[in-house]
Design an enzyme around this catalytic site. Structure first.
Site, PDB file in Angstrom:
ATOM      1  N   LEU B  43       0.755  -1.121   0.075  1.00 46.08           N
ATOM      2  CA  LEU B  43       0.056  -0.050  -0.213  1.00 46.08           C
ATOM      3  C   LEU B  43       0.906   1.232   0.040  1.00 46.08           C
ATOM      4  O   LEU B  43       0.665   2.261  -0.601  1.00 46.08           O
ATOM      5  CB  LEU B  43      -0.979  -0.086   1.289  1.00 46.08           C
ATOM      6  CG  LEU B  43      -2.138  -1.009   0.888  1.00 46.08           C
ATOM      7  CD1 LEU B  43      -2.833  -1.077   2.520  1.00 46.08           C
ATOM      8  CD2 LEU B  43      -3.124  -0.654  -0.060  1.00 46.08           C
ATOM      9  N   GLY B  45       4.274   1.835  -0.909  1.00 46.12           N
ATOM     10  CA  GLY B  45       5.135   1.705  -1.974  1.00 46.12           C
ATOM     11  C   GLY B  45       4.299   2.038  -3.267  1.00 46.12           C
ATOM     12  O   GLY B  45       4.796   2.696  -4.198  1.00 46.12           O
ATOM     13  N   HIS B 266      -1.230  -9.753  17.744  1.00 50.16           N
ATOM     14  CA  HIS B 266      -2.662  -9.698  17.599  1.00 50.16           C
ATOM     15  C   HIS B 266      -3.428 -10.817  18.501  1.00 50.16           C
ATOM     16  O   HIS B 266      -3.202 -12.026  18.466  1.00 50.16           O
ATOM     17  CB  HIS B 266      -2.891  -9.862  16.005  1.00 50.16           C
ATOM     18  CG  HIS B 266      -4.084  -9.523  15.823  1.00 50.16           C
ATOM     19  ND1 HIS B 266      -5.427 -10.027  16.077  1.00 50.16           N
ATOM     20  CD2 HIS B 266      -4.604  -8.407  14.974  1.00 50.16           C
ATOM     21  CE1 HIS B 266      -6.449  -9.358  15.543  1.00 50.16           C
ATOM     22  NE2 HIS B 266      -5.723  -8.422  14.917  1.00 50.16           N
ATOM     23  N   SER B 284      -9.650 -11.740  11.575  1.00 52.28           N
ATOM     24  CA  SER B 284      -9.673 -10.358  11.606  1.00 52.28           C
ATOM     25  C   SER B 284     -10.318  -9.914  12.880  1.00 52.28           C
ATOM     26  O   SER B 284     -11.250 -10.471  13.621  1.00 52.28           O
ATOM     27  CB  SER B 284     -10.660  -9.682  10.515  1.00 52.28           C
ATOM     28  OG  SER B 284     -10.901  -8.411  10.840  1.00 52.28           O
ATOM     29  N   ARG B 337      -5.811  -4.370  21.404  1.00 53.89           N
ATOM     30  CA  ARG B 337      -5.178  -5.549  20.844  1.00 53.89           C
ATOM     31  C   ARG B 337      -3.945  -6.061  22.157  1.00 53.89           C
ATOM     32  O   ARG B 337      -4.132  -7.233  22.314  1.00 53.89           O
ATOM     33  CB  ARG B 337      -4.315  -5.512  19.820  1.00 53.89           C
ATOM     34  CG  ARG B 337      -5.271  -5.431  18.504  1.00 53.89           C
ATOM     35  CD  ARG B 337      -4.540  -5.192  17.222  1.00 53.89           C
ATOM     36  NE  ARG B 337      -5.521  -5.247  16.267  1.00 53.89           N
ATOM     37  CZ  ARG B 337      -5.192  -5.075  14.874  1.00 53.89           C
ATOM     38  NH1 ARG B 337      -4.166  -4.853  14.499  1.00 53.89           N
ATOM     39  NH2 ARG B 337      -6.274  -5.013  14.113  1.00 53.89           N
ATOM     40  N   GLU B 453       4.884   0.470   6.827  1.00 50.52           N
ATOM     41  CA  GLU B 453       5.267  -0.029   8.071  1.00 50.52           C
ATOM     42  C   GLU B 453       6.544  -0.241   8.401  1.00 50.52           C
ATOM     43  O   GLU B 453       7.126  -0.465   9.347  1.00 50.52           O
ATOM     44  CB  GLU B 453       4.752  -1.659   8.187  1.00 50.52           C
ATOM     45  CG  GLU B 453       4.861  -2.434   9.254  1.00 50.52           C
ATOM     46  CD  GLU B 453       4.136  -3.895   9.131  1.00 50.52           C
ATOM     47  OE1 GLU B 453       3.373  -3.967   8.303  1.00 50.52           O
ATOM     48  OE2 GLU B 453       4.632  -4.773   9.828  1.00 50.52           O
ATOM     49  N   ARG B 463      -0.286  -0.281  17.902  1.00 51.03           N
ATOM     50  CA  ARG B 463      -1.179   0.123  17.026  1.00 51.03           C
ATOM     51  C   ARG B 463      -2.462  -0.244  16.997  1.00 51.03           C
ATOM     52  O   ARG B 463      -2.533  -1.397  17.290  1.00 51.03           O
ATOM     53  CB  ARG B 463      -0.686  -0.096  15.543  1.00 51.03           C
ATOM     54  CG  ARG B 463      -1.455   0.316  14.272  1.00 51.03           C
ATOM     55  CD  ARG B 463      -0.944  -0.343  13.130  1.00 51.03           C
ATOM     56  NE  ARG B 463      -1.310  -1.824  13.164  1.00 51.03           N
ATOM     57  CZ  ARG B 463      -2.374  -2.096  12.541  1.00 51.03           C
ATOM     58  NH1 ARG B 463      -2.987  -1.613  11.820  1.00 51.03           N
ATOM     59  NH2 ARG B 463      -2.443  -3.514  12.338  1.00 51.03           N
ATOM     60  N   LEU B 469      -3.328   0.414   7.572  1.00 48.52           N
ATOM     61  CA  LEU B 469      -3.545   0.558   5.985  1.00 48.52           C
ATOM     62  C   LEU B 469      -3.685   2.057   5.748  1.00 48.52           C
ATOM     63  O   LEU B 469      -3.336   2.748   4.681  1.00 48.52           O
ATOM     64  CB  LEU B 469      -5.025  -0.070   5.606  1.00 48.52           C
ATOM     65  CG  LEU B 469      -4.789  -1.649   5.847  1.00 48.52           C
ATOM     66  CD1 LEU B 469      -6.246  -2.201   5.402  1.00 48.52           C
ATOM     67  CD2 LEU B 469      -3.714  -2.285   4.843  1.00 48.52           C
TER      68      LEU B 469
HETATM   69  C1  FAD Z   1      -3.169 -11.021   8.002  1.00 48.88           C
HETATM   70  C2  FAD Z   1      -3.193  -9.493   8.157  1.00 48.88           C
HETATM   71  C3  FAD Z   1      -3.976  -8.677   8.383  1.00 48.88           C
HETATM   72  C4  FAD Z   1      -4.159  -7.130   8.557  1.00 48.88           C
HETATM   73  N1  FAD Z   1      -5.156  -6.514   8.601  1.00 48.88           N
HETATM   74  C5  FAD Z   1      -5.102  -5.183   8.689  1.00 48.88           C
HETATM   75  C6  FAD Z   1      -6.185  -4.403   8.838  1.00 48.88           C
HETATM   76  O1  FAD Z   1      -7.527  -5.065   8.798  1.00 48.88           O
HETATM   77  N2  FAD Z   1      -6.187  -3.209   8.755  1.00 48.88           N
HETATM   78  C7  FAD Z   1      -4.894  -2.468   8.935  1.00 48.88           C
HETATM   79  O2  FAD Z   1      -4.849  -1.300   8.908  1.00 48.88           O
HETATM   80  N3  FAD Z   1      -3.893  -3.420   8.913  1.00 48.88           N
HETATM   81  C8  FAD Z   1      -3.941  -4.368   8.559  1.00 48.88           C
HETATM   82  N4  FAD Z   1      -2.475  -5.445   8.695  1.00 48.88           N
HETATM   83  C9  FAD Z   1      -1.367  -4.672   8.586  1.00 48.88           C
HETATM   84  C10 FAD Z   1      -1.119  -4.111   7.205  1.00 48.88           C
HETATM   85  O3  FAD Z   1      -1.605  -4.919   6.368  1.00 48.88           O
HETATM   86  C11 FAD Z   1       0.212  -3.775   6.980  1.00 48.88           C
HETATM   87  O4  FAD Z   1       0.728  -3.056   8.139  1.00 48.88           O
HETATM   88  C12 FAD Z   1       0.660  -2.914   5.658  1.00 48.88           C
HETATM   89  O5  FAD Z   1      -0.169  -3.447   4.614  1.00 48.88           O
HETATM   90  C13 FAD Z   1       2.020  -2.854   5.357  1.00 48.88           C
HETATM   91  O6  FAD Z   1       2.120  -2.235   3.994  1.00 48.88           O
HETATM   92  P1  FAD Z   1       3.251  -1.736   3.607  1.00 48.88           P
HETATM   93  O7  FAD Z   1       3.243  -1.151   2.162  1.00 48.88           O
HETATM   94  O8  FAD Z   1       4.048  -0.905   4.500  1.00 48.88           O
HETATM   95  O9  FAD Z   1       4.326  -3.134   3.247  1.00 48.88           O
HETATM   96  P2  FAD Z   1       3.837  -4.376   2.464  1.00 48.88           P
HETATM   97  O10 FAD Z   1       2.668  -4.388   1.997  1.00 48.88           O
HETATM   98  O11 FAD Z   1       4.585  -5.551   3.400  1.00 48.88           O
HETATM   99  O12 FAD Z   1       4.888  -4.298   1.330  1.00 48.88           O
HETATM  100  C14 FAD Z   1       6.276  -4.504   1.154  1.00 48.88           C
HETATM  101  C15 FAD Z   1       6.701  -4.477  -0.083  1.00 48.88           C
HETATM  102  O13 FAD Z   1       8.103  -4.529  -0.166  1.00 48.88           O
HETATM  103  C16 FAD Z   1       8.756  -5.264  -1.025  1.00 48.88           C
HETATM  104  N5  FAD Z   1      10.160  -5.589  -0.438  1.00 48.88           N
HETATM  105  C17 FAD Z   1      10.330  -5.839   0.634  1.00 48.88           C
HETATM  106  N6  FAD Z   1      11.586  -6.037   0.980  1.00 48.88           N
HETATM  107  C18 FAD Z   1      12.096  -5.789  -0.389  1.00 48.88           C
HETATM  108  C19 FAD Z   1      13.502  -5.735  -0.855  1.00 48.88           C
HETATM  109  N7  FAD Z   1      14.486  -6.111  -0.236  1.00 48.88           N
HETATM  110  N8  FAD Z   1      13.553  -5.600  -2.190  1.00 48.88           N
HETATM  111  C20 FAD Z   1      12.423  -5.376  -2.933  1.00 48.88           C
HETATM  112  N9  FAD Z   1      11.283  -5.463  -2.661  1.00 48.88           N
HETATM  113  C21 FAD Z   1      11.037  -5.657  -1.166  1.00 48.88           C
HETATM  114  C22 FAD Z   1       7.686  -6.469  -1.035  1.00 48.88           C
HETATM  115  O14 FAD Z   1       7.893  -7.074  -2.448  1.00 48.88           O
HETATM  116  C23 FAD Z   1       6.399  -5.596  -1.058  1.00 48.88           C
HETATM  117  O15 FAD Z   1       5.918  -5.373  -2.035  1.00 48.88           O
HETATM  118  C24 FAD Z   1      -2.622  -6.682   8.659  1.00 48.88           C
HETATM  119  C25 FAD Z   1      -1.669  -7.420   8.352  1.00 48.88           C
HETATM  120  C26 FAD Z   1      -1.755  -8.715   8.207  1.00 48.88           C
HETATM  121  C27 FAD Z   1      -0.649  -9.874   8.181  1.00 48.88           C
END
Ligand code: FAD
Ligand code: SF4
Ligand code: FES
Lengths: 247, 666
Positions: B43, B45, B266, B284, B337, B453, B463, B469
């Protein structure tokens, strides 16, 4: 459980590939299919053999990364699940299990069970979006009410995880179910109507260009789709396409 | 280096607006001459890449999966918060800000959280415009539900698949820019180092995971949206590939790592079932809206259930202990949580756990089914006393709300949760710590940003649900595009950055040496073997409850394990091919360093706050006991060659707008 696994091994895209037999014991019914492969890989690795490559990430049925053609079925014998959600309790002691990659011309093999599904991305790049700026200067989200029924159907179409099981299980390797799901998601929303014509033309043309086959309405895709994407979407896309072509 | 958070002057409610009015802008013609690397397409990036490309920058985006659509964000279930006050239940920007600061146990930065609350409403507008099918009511307007730790309904959702739909929205915005050639997408590429030229981030070294080749990519700025590091515990709800590598590599190059010990546990996950397990699955939190949490009141009943002599449905209401409702009457099952997790652990530790291992409590929908069923019967003019009918109607309502979660549970546990209550237990879920960033989201390396994150900034020590999100999208769509422009305005005359510079050469050589080291090591144990052992140390001694002795032991054990890993790990295959074991080895190597810093951070923080619970610091009732006098700061660690030698820098947290009080949900 003790099982015999017949697994497709292929070093890289150029290698011809072949089925190889493996024995595995002490498999518990609570393991997921991929956890069973983890155990096998740990064992191969310990013996100094090259572990089996397979794609996966979320392991909860949502990222669409896992694949595997198991005993002739995409994502295996259970209905409505991805391979990571398939559990070994669906198998019996002594079973022989055939494990192959998702085969299709538009999904070339990278290694062993891993295939390249980036053709799906390219179809979406051709039009699977609404052309709205990401500036945040949009109208209030509630300014256009949307019927719950339409929103729900749009959501149902949008739940496609892009796994490619539909392509793998279609005898023509058609991507119609996947493409129609995306087309439908937007076609059912007022926001998506504006450029609907161009979208469906671009996406369908791109799909053909990528080397996916034709749809002959056999419906194998719907049966194997882990997300229950319905054939209705294909009908809707055909209507959209027809409408767009005569425009 | 002293930490400068660069928080703008002025009253909190106008900081962000004033800031935007005064930053430098880059003229559109110049944006074409500027390259930006975005690592990660979740979300954070994904939304950043799309927006920067739309503004006119040349964007190169990277992810290790085969498609940007598969980033870990896709798995988020419950929902996303926004202060829209559509329900008219008293929500506002201030209230969202307040709840988030309080939910973070007063360990987040006020200015960032306020900005987050301000832009939250915009996120929903943006996503709906992109065709994200969020849940609607019959009247056609958006529906909301509530999440733990709040008293208003401000959570927007798309069944139990909110993350999926939001990510597909960002992915489609990216696709539009990829189609136009404004984003160059590098799938199956992993960033393995950052390249710094004259003190500024100017590029990365990435490995093409299909061919194994190392590639040099240059840019005027580098943005990390690489997610969290919960997998340091081996078992967590994170996707298997989630890792700390990108963040850790920039840490080693000078970016401070903040609050590594803040981990969210969680409360509603499917309990561990055996040694073969590779990950844990979240149910959830939205389930707590309708599910009631309980364990048996009597130890004998708990034992009978564990031994299979009794079923949960055999126990009458009087024989059940709805411990959250009992202890926290005003929030009940919707306490935050950390509170819910600790309460579950407390009951299980006391012997009331209900699965074989004694590490599970019930989440029960029976009364919700009856309640909804009666309501439906009334609406439809049917007999509200017909038990079977009421059950059927109520089950339909529950199925409509949480169907896919129930299905997921049934697949994993092989029990029907409509009939038998679900079993749940806390699991590692989200990391509130991460790369330290200033108000601009810039790290302590000039021109290197961290969003979502991967950074530490908005969540404090615990959190609240549905805010990750929100933060990911806020950073990517609405914050970074402004702040990075202010920085890049200085770069309009720089021109292309050459990848032939010695700094690129050196970074590439270092990465190659590390990869070769693993391939040539020929040890006796697999990567997973070490990862599991690390996870066990982390969970036992740095997990839900920590104490000085355990932490001290953990630090030593992790350092020793790391040595053993380098001596004895075995990685098959070669470097120039698709090699998943080698990918894992590189990631686990970094976890083995982070784990130690994590424990060190937990050890130095002599207080309990939110997800960081030190057994020595609790109230008489067993709640977390903060020490605002001594610990109201961000702990930002500077790398000095080894985790044990990391140097602590403190960013004091100043609370002008919320009063620091004991967090109470009674
Ligand atoms: C099961 C579950 C349910 C959740 N439910 C909720 C919810 O209901 N509400 C809420 O607010 N949050 C929720 N969360 C938390 C939330 O989903 C995450 O905190 C959030 O999506 C993180 O987004 P992000 O874009 O920071 O990272 P991510 O979505 O983790 O993306 C990381 C990206 O970095 C890339 N990457 C990582 N390292 C490298 C590297 N070295 N080289 C190249 N690419 C790399 C990966 O390929 C990926 O594209 C939930 C999490 C989980 C696990
Ligand atoms: S339509 Fe179904 S089978 Fe095809 S890609 Fe989507 S989810 Fe997979
Ligand atoms: S691993 Fe994500 S759907 Fe199977």
């Amino acid at each position: 459980m003790n099982l015999t696994l017949k697994i497709w091994r292929q070093k890289d895209a150029r290698d011809k590939g072949r089925m190889v037999d493996y024995k595995i014991s002490d498999v518990s019914g609570d393991m997921s299919f991929l956890e069973m492969l983890d155990v096998l890989n740990e064992d191969l690795n310990n013996k100094g053999e090259d572990p089996i490559a397979f794609d996966h990430d979320c392991r909860e049925g949502i990222c669409g990364m896992c694949s595997l053609f198991i005993n002739g079925e995409a994502h295996g014998p259970d209905r409505g699940v991805t391979t990571c959600q398939l559990h070994m309790r669906k198998f019996k002691d002594g079973d022989t299990i055939y494990i192959e990659p998702f085969r299709a011309k538009a999904f070339p093999v990278i290694k062993d069970l891993v295939v390249d599904r980036s053709s799906f991305d390219r179809i979406q790049q051709a039009g699977g979006f609404i052309s709205v700026n990401t500036s945040g200067n949009t109208i209030d989200a509630n300014a256009i009410p949307i019927k719950k029924h339409d929103a729900d159907r749009s959501f149902d179409a949008a739940t496609c995880i892009g796994c490619g099981a539909c392509v793998a299980s279609c005898k023509n390797a058609s991507a119609m179910l996947f493409v129609s799901a995306k087309v439908s998601q937007f076609a059912l929303l007022p926001q998506g109507k504006v450029e609907a014509t161009q979208r469906v033309l671009n996406m369908v043309n791109k799909m053909d260009e990528e080397g996916f086959g034709n749809c002959t309405n056999t419906g194998a895709c719907e049966v194997e789709c882990p997300k229950g994407i319905s054939l209705e979407n294909i009908a809707r896309m055909n209507r959209e396409y027809l409408f767009a072509s005569v425009k | 280096m002293a930490l400068d958070s660069k928080i703008p002057e002025g009253p909190i409610a106008s900081k962000w607006t004033d800031y935007k009015n005064h930053i430098n802008l880059v003229n559109p013609a110049n944006k074409r001459n500027i390259d930006v690397i975005v690592v990660g397409t979740g979300l954070a990036g994904g939304s950043a890449a799309a927006t920067l490309a739309e503004l006119g920058y040349n964007v190169k985006a990277f992810c290790f999966q085969d498609s940007p659509r598969r980033a870990h964000s896709i798995a988020a279930q419950g929902g996303i918060n926004a202060a829209k006050n559509y329900q008219g239940d008293g929500d506002s920007t201030f209230r969202l800000f307040y709840d988030t600061v309080k939910g973070g146990d007063y360990r987040a930065r006020e200015a960032n959280v306020h900005r987050l609350a301000e832009v939250s409403a915009n996120i929903i507008d943006q996503c709906v415009a992109q065709g994200v099918p969020l849940a609607r009511e019959y009247g056609g307007l958006l529906d909301n539900r509530s999440f733990g730790g709040t008293l208003v309904s401000r959570t927007f959702y798309a069944k139990g698949q909110t993350g999926q739909q939001l990510l597909l929205g960002a992915y489609s915005a990216m696709n539009r820019q990829i189609g136009r050639g404004k984003i160059q997408m590098y799938n199956r590429h992993e960033m393995l180092d950052l390249v710094i030229v004259n003190g500024k981030a100017r590029g990365i070294i990435a490995r093409n995971l299909v061919t194994g080749e190392l590639e040099r990519h240059s840019a005027h700025a580098v943005v990390l949206g690489t997610g969290g590091y919960g997998n340091v515990f081996f078992l967590s709800t994170n996707a298997m590939g989630s890792n700390v590598t990108a963040a850790w590599k920039i840490h080693k190059k000078g970016a401070y790592f903040a609050n590594p010990c803040y981990t969210q546990i969680h409360p509603t996950c499917i309990p561990v079932s055996g040694d073969h397990q590779s990950k844990l699955t979240l149910m959830s939190e939205s389930l707590r809206n309708d599910g009631r949490i309980w364990v048996p009141k009597n130890l004998e009943d708990a034992k009978a259930i564990r031994e299979g002599r009794k079923k949960p449905t055999d126990l009458s209401e009087e024989e059940r202990d709805y411990y959250l409702e009992r202890r926290y009457p005003s929030f009940g099952n919707l306490v935050p949580r950390d509170v819910a997790s600790r309460a579950a652990k407390e009951r299980c530790d006391a012997g009331y756990g209900v699965n074989k291992t004694g590490e599970a409590v019930y989440l029960d929908f029976a009364s919700a089914i009856i309640r909804y069923g009666k309501e439906q019967a009334k609406i439809k003019g049917l007999n509200t006393e017909d038990e079977a009918l009421v059950k059927k109607l109520g089950t339909e309502v529950i199925e409509n709300k949480y169907g896919n979660l129930f299905q997921m549970y049934e697949k994993i546990v092989d029990e029907n949760p409509y009939v038998t209550p679900m079993m749940i237990y806390p699991a590692v879920h989200y990391t509130m710590g991460g790369i330290w960033v200033d108000y601009n989201l810039m790290t302590t390396i000039e021109g290197c940003y961290a969003i979502g994150e991967a950074n530490f900034s908005d969540h404090g020590a615990n959190r609240l649900g549905a805010s990750a999100l929100m933060q990911g999208l806020a950073d990517g769509y609405f914050v970074l595009p402004y702040t990075i422009g202010d920085y890049l305005a200085k770069d309009i005359r720089t021109g292309k950055i050459s990848t032939d510079l010695p700094e690129f050469e050196e970074a590439e050589n270092n990465v190659r040496a590390q990869l070769e080291r693993f391939i040539n090591n020929k040890g006796t144990h697999t990567v997973d073997h070490f990862h599991k052992r690390l996870g066990k140390i982390m969970w036992d001694k740095v997990g839900m409850a920590r104490n000085a002795q355990g932490l001290t032991e953990a630090i030593g054990e992790i350092a020793a394990l790391r040595e053993e890993f380098y001596r004895d790990v075995k990685v098959p295959g070669d470097m120039y091919s698709f090699n998943q074991e080698l990918e894992k080895a590189m990631r686990v190597a970094d976890f083995l360093e982070l784990g130690e810093l994590f424990a060190k951070d937990a050890l130095h923080r002599n207080e309990s706050c939110g997800g960081h619970f030190r057994e020595e610091y609790q109230t008489e009732e067993g709640e977390a006991q903060r020490d605002d006098e001594n610990f109201a700061y961000v702990a930002a660690w500077e790398y000095r060659g080894k985790p044990s030698e990391a140097v602590l820098h403190k960013e004091p947290l100043v609370f002008d707008n919320v009063k620091l009080v004991q967090r109470s949900y009674k």
